[in-house]
Design an enzyme around this catalytic site. Structure first.
Site, PDB file in Angstrom:
ATOM      1  N   GLY A  15      12.561  12.319  47.509  1.00 43.13           N
ATOM      2  CA  GLY A  15      11.908  11.048  47.633  1.00 43.13           C
ATOM      3  C   GLY A  15      10.764  10.977  46.678  1.00 43.13           C
ATOM      4  O   GLY A  15       9.685  10.545  47.030  1.00 43.13           O
ATOM      5  N   ILE A 134      20.353  15.638  47.350  1.00 41.78           N
ATOM      6  CA  ILE A 134      19.050  16.215  47.652  1.00 41.78           C
ATOM      7  C   ILE A 134      18.087  15.154  48.191  1.00 41.78           C
ATOM      8  O   ILE A 134      17.302  15.417  49.100  1.00 41.78           O
ATOM      9  CB  ILE A 134      18.476  16.918  46.416  1.00 41.78           C
ATOM     10  CG1 ILE A 134      19.265  18.205  46.156  1.00 41.78           C
ATOM     11  CG2 ILE A 134      16.989  17.212  46.585  1.00 41.78           C
ATOM     12  CD1 ILE A 134      18.781  19.017  44.995  1.00 41.78           C
ATOM     13  N   GLU A 135      18.154  13.957  47.641  1.00 38.69           N
ATOM     14  CA  GLU A 135      17.219  12.920  48.070  1.00 38.69           C
ATOM     15  C   GLU A 135      17.495  12.426  49.485  1.00 38.69           C
ATOM     16  O   GLU A 135      16.558  12.275  50.282  1.00 38.69           O
ATOM     17  CB  GLU A 135      17.255  11.737  47.091  1.00 38.69           C
ATOM     18  CG  GLU A 135      16.756  12.054  45.699  1.00 38.69           C
ATOM     19  CD  GLU A 135      15.269  12.361  45.657  1.00 38.69           C
ATOM     20  OE1 GLU A 135      14.572  12.139  46.662  1.00 38.69           O
ATOM     21  OE2 GLU A 135      14.804  12.832  44.608  1.00 38.69           O
ATOM     22  N   THR A 136      18.765  12.139  49.813  1.00 37.36           N
ATOM     23  CA  THR A 136      19.040  11.527  51.120  1.00 37.36           C
ATOM     24  C   THR A 136      20.289  12.075  51.796  1.00 37.36           C
ATOM     25  O   THR A 136      20.846  11.424  52.677  1.00 37.36           O
ATOM     26  CB  THR A 136      19.204   9.999  50.975  1.00 37.36           C
ATOM     27  OG1 THR A 136      20.347   9.714  50.149  1.00 37.36           O
ATOM     28  CG2 THR A 136      17.964   9.350  50.391  1.00 37.36           C
ATOM     29  N   TYR A 315      12.528  21.750  42.591  1.00 33.68           N
ATOM     30  CA  TYR A 315      13.415  20.602  42.771  1.00 33.68           C
ATOM     31  C   TYR A 315      14.485  20.578  41.682  1.00 33.68           C
ATOM     32  O   TYR A 315      15.673  20.409  41.951  1.00 33.68           O
ATOM     33  CB  TYR A 315      12.601  19.310  42.752  1.00 33.68           C
ATOM     34  CG  TYR A 315      13.425  18.045  42.852  1.00 33.68           C
ATOM     35  CD1 TYR A 315      13.644  17.425  44.083  1.00 33.68           C
ATOM     36  CD2 TYR A 315      13.986  17.451  41.722  1.00 33.68           C
ATOM     37  CE1 TYR A 315      14.393  16.267  44.187  1.00 33.68           C
ATOM     38  CE2 TYR A 315      14.742  16.299  41.814  1.00 33.68           C
ATOM     39  CZ  TYR A 315      14.941  15.708  43.043  1.00 33.68           C
ATOM     40  OH  TYR A 315      15.693  14.558  43.139  1.00 33.68           O
TER      41      TYR A 315
END
Length: 402
Positions: A15, A134-136, A315
């Site tokens: 995010g 990875i984000e959601t 990340y």
């Protein structure tokens, strides 16, 4: 996008895409630190600054009921700065067997869309899908926090008030342009939203209506607009078609670690060999995120582009490794130094202070260990007869204290 950029441990979280936008959307006069007055007083000042940036009275009236303080958001924000994170811990949590399996299924399910995205933007399906994962978790965890309230909270009382005030003005501009209604404007606790977690400024700069509906709907169950927007972001930040993000490599016995961080094309001649795939054809730099005892990578320019999406090396390593797993590669071959603990913010700051006192430039004493701090560590290691891998851990700090 580049979600929350430039922020220490916060940047390790999904995010975070805010980015170095091509045009500043921040107000000219803005608080650099949290406001000490009441929320009503802060909001009055903010609205004046927002109007100076082109936000209309009608938009302010429409959105005013949505601007409020969220105590949970403040608690989460204040928890971010104390402890660092070990790269391998983050990678373990981000690249799981379940996420690999779900990612391959998502790639198959959206193969046509991903192929069209690659054709237009040059970013391969596995990279776009890895960002999404990875984000959601492939859209499963898009967040339900009210974004206008989240950004108002962080603009008024957060650690980076100026940054979040700029993002709040960008969010109001989105509402004003009809991109989203205040009620539908939801996302993560830190202000990012949609399948690939854009920040408002990045949405305004990079979002594309790929599904053909006229407005980039990154909240829709159909992820097409969000995935294409992420690819557009990378393409416009310099993604090179056909180039890997990085390649895990083996270093020969007696290798000179002094070349760590250098960008060069002759790695093969130096005895460096790929552990999966082939050596990059383009200039790349050697990175040792776990020091001389951990995995070694040759990072290409595309690695740096992924850092535009999120500045954290942990990340980027997780995203890149997940993308490799999605395309069929196996686990990393190198072993992490898992016995090493993460340094606290106080320890990270102390390390920089000691190096600076000894004449090494860390580009500031803020606990953020970027390229300048790594270079300062390497210089200190060389001067003290140690392998100059630039790796920072508790043992290094202990030696610096002597």
């Amino acid at each position: 996008m580049r979600a929350f950029i430039a922020v220490l441990v916060l940047a390790l979280l999904p995010g975070c895409v805010t980015a170095n936008v091509e045009r500043s959307l921040r107000p000219q006069a803005r608080p650099e630190a949290p406001s000490s007055g009441s929320f009503a007083t802060w909001r009055a000042g903010f609205e004046a600054r927002a109007q100076a940036e082109g936000i209309t009275p009608a938009t302010l009236a429409t959105t005013r009921p949505y601007l409020r303080i969220l105590p949970d958001t403040l608690a989460l924000d204040r928890r971010q700065s104390e402890f660092g994170a070990r790269v391998w811990d983050y990678m373990d949590s981000a690249v799981t067997a379940q996420r690999i399996s779900a990612g391959r299924a998502a790639m198959a399910r959206h193969a046509n869309t991903l192929a069209r995205i690659e054709s237009r933007f040059g970013v391969p399906p596995e990279i776009v899908t890895a960002i999404w994962g990875i984000e959601t978790s492939y859209g499963a965890n898009r967040g339900r926090s009210p974004i206008l309230a989240t950004l108002a909270t962080l603009a008024k009382d957060g650690r980076r008030a100026a940054f979040f005030e700029g993002e709040l003005i960008a969010a109001l501009r989105m509402v004003q342009m009809g991109k989203v209604t205040p009620a539908r404007f939801t996302g993560s606790w830190a202000g990012a939203f949609g399948h690939t977690q854009f920040m408002p400024s990045s949405y305004l700069t990079y979002a594309v209506p790929f599904a053909g509906n006229g407005v980039a709907d990154v909240w829709a169950d159909d992820p097409s607009d969000a995935l294409a927007s992420a690819a557009n972001y990378l393409a416009r930040r310099g993604w090179t078609r056909g180039q890997p993000w990085a390649v895990e490599v083996a270093l020969p016995q007696g290798f000179d670690l002094g070349v760590t961080g250098q960008r060069r094309s002759d790695w093969g001649a130096l005895g460096v060999t790929p552990l999966q795939g082939t050596l990059p054809r383009a200039p790349s730099r050697l990175i040792l995120p776990g020091g001389a005892r951990g995995p070694a990578f040759l990072a290409t320019g595309n690695y740096d582009v992924l850092k535009e999406y999120n500045i954290s090396d942990a990340y980027v390593l997780a995203l890149g490794h997940l993308s490799d797993r999605l395309r069929g590669f196996g686990p990393l071959r190198g072993a992490w130094p898992r016995q090493d603990r993460a340094l606290t913010l106080a320890e990270r700051t102390e390390l920089q202070r000691i190096l600076t006192a000894q004449g090494h430039d860390t580009a500031g004493i803020d606990g953020r260990h970027g390229p300048a701090t790594i270079a300062a560590v390497q210089a200190w290691q060389r001067a003290n007869g140690l392998p100059p891998d630039g790796y920072i851990n508790a043992a290094l700090l202990s030696r610096l204290r002597r």
